[in-house]
Design a protein around this motif. Structure first.
Motif, short mmCIF file in Angstrom:
data_model
loop_
_atom_site.label_atom_id
_atom_site.label_comp_id
_atom_site.label_asym_id
_atom_site.label_seq_id
_atom_site.Cartn_x
_atom_site.Cartn_y
_atom_site.Cartn_z
N THR A 46 0.84 -1.21 0.00
CA THR A 46 0.00 0.00 0.00
C THR A 46 0.86 1.25 0.00
OG1 THR A 46 -1.72 -1.20 1.18
CG2 THR A 46 -1.83 1.20 1.24
N GLN A 49 2.36 1.90 -3.42
CA GLN A 49 1.34 2.45 -4.33
C GLN A 49 1.11 3.93 -4.06
OE1 GLN A 49 0.15 1.47 -7.05
NE2 GLN A 49 -0.39 -0.68 -7.05
N GLU A 53 1.73 6.88 -6.67
CA GLU A 53 0.66 7.85 -6.96
C GLU A 53 1.19 9.28 -6.95
OE1 GLU A 53 -3.80 9.07 -5.37
OE2 GLU A 53 -2.55 7.72 -4.18
N SER A 123 0.35 -2.71 -10.86
CA SER A 123 0.13 -3.83 -9.93
C SER A 123 1.49 -4.26 -9.39
CB SER A 123 -0.58 -4.99 -10.61
OG SER A 123 0.19 -5.49 -11.67
N SER A 144 -1.21 -5.38 -4.37
CA SER A 144 -1.87 -4.11 -4.59
C SER A 144 -1.96 -3.85 -6.08
CB SER A 144 -1.09 -2.98 -3.90
OG SER A 144 -1.77 -1.77 -4.05
N GLU A 145 -3.12 -3.39 -6.50
CA GLU A 145 -3.33 -3.04 -7.90
C GLU A 145 -4.19 -1.78 -7.94
OE1 GLU A 145 -5.09 -4.93 -12.02
OE2 GLU A 145 -4.44 -6.25 -10.41
N ARG A 146 -3.72 -0.80 -8.67
CA ARG A 146 -4.47 0.46 -8.78
C ARG A 146 -4.42 1.00 -10.19
NH1 ARG A 146 -2.86 3.82 -3.38
NH2 ARG A 146 -3.64 2.30 -1.91
N TYR A 148 -4.49 4.63 -12.17
CA TYR A 148 -4.27 6.05 -11.94
C TYR A 148 -4.68 6.87 -13.15
CZ TYR A 148 -1.42 4.43 -8.07
OH TYR A 148 -0.98 3.82 -6.93
#
Length: 154
Positions: A46, A49, A53, A123, A144-146, A148
């Protein structure tokens, strides 16, 4: 010579209770360490990530995207390379040569960017070391995968 059954049975019961209490204490300790490692790996994923970000808020143009590396220019015209080296996340400013390294215990880092898109998928997987576990054989991971939104993209 007669042995009183009451004396033998009570000592057997006490011995069994001691074994049960000792085993349950050992299992609780192992469980606590496993929970801590799982939480730590997920927290690292987390945090990485969140760091990514912040870095991606400055993206002006994506130059190159490979599995575990992203090269882009920023709004201040710097060329930045974001990549995985061993188990660390590295941010390299190609103009100034400045390096930022984050000890994240990364196992896998993937960027997925489609040309003419304003989104990038990131990811990653973090993995604990075997020697951190109770038995020295287990590894624990954080995932974790996000996705953006690149708001400054040209």
């Amino acid at each position: 010579m007669s042995i009183s059954l009451e004396l033998v049975i009570s000592s057997i019961i006490v011995g069994m209770l001691i074994l049960m209490i000792g085993n349950s204490n050992q299992m609780m300790t192992e469980s606590a360490i496993e929970n801590r490692l799982t939480y730590e790996m997920q927290e690292r994923a987390t945090n990485v990530q969140q760091f990514i970000e912040v870095e991606l808020t400055k993206v002006r143009k994506v130059i190159s995207e490979k599995d575990s590396a992203l090269i882009y220019t920023t709004v201040t015209a710097d060329t930045i390379e974001l990549f995985k080296d061993k188990s660390e996340l590295i941010v390299k400013n190609k103009n100034t040569g400045e390096l930022k390294s984050i000890a994240a215990r990364l196992d896998k880092l993937e960027f997925e960017y489609l040309p003419n898109s304003t989104f990038i998928n990131v990811s990653l997987t973090t993995k604990s070391k075997k020697e951190d576990s109770v038995n020295g054989k287990s590894e624990y991971i954080g995932l974790s995968e996000r996705r953006y939104y690149l708001r400054n993209l040209l």
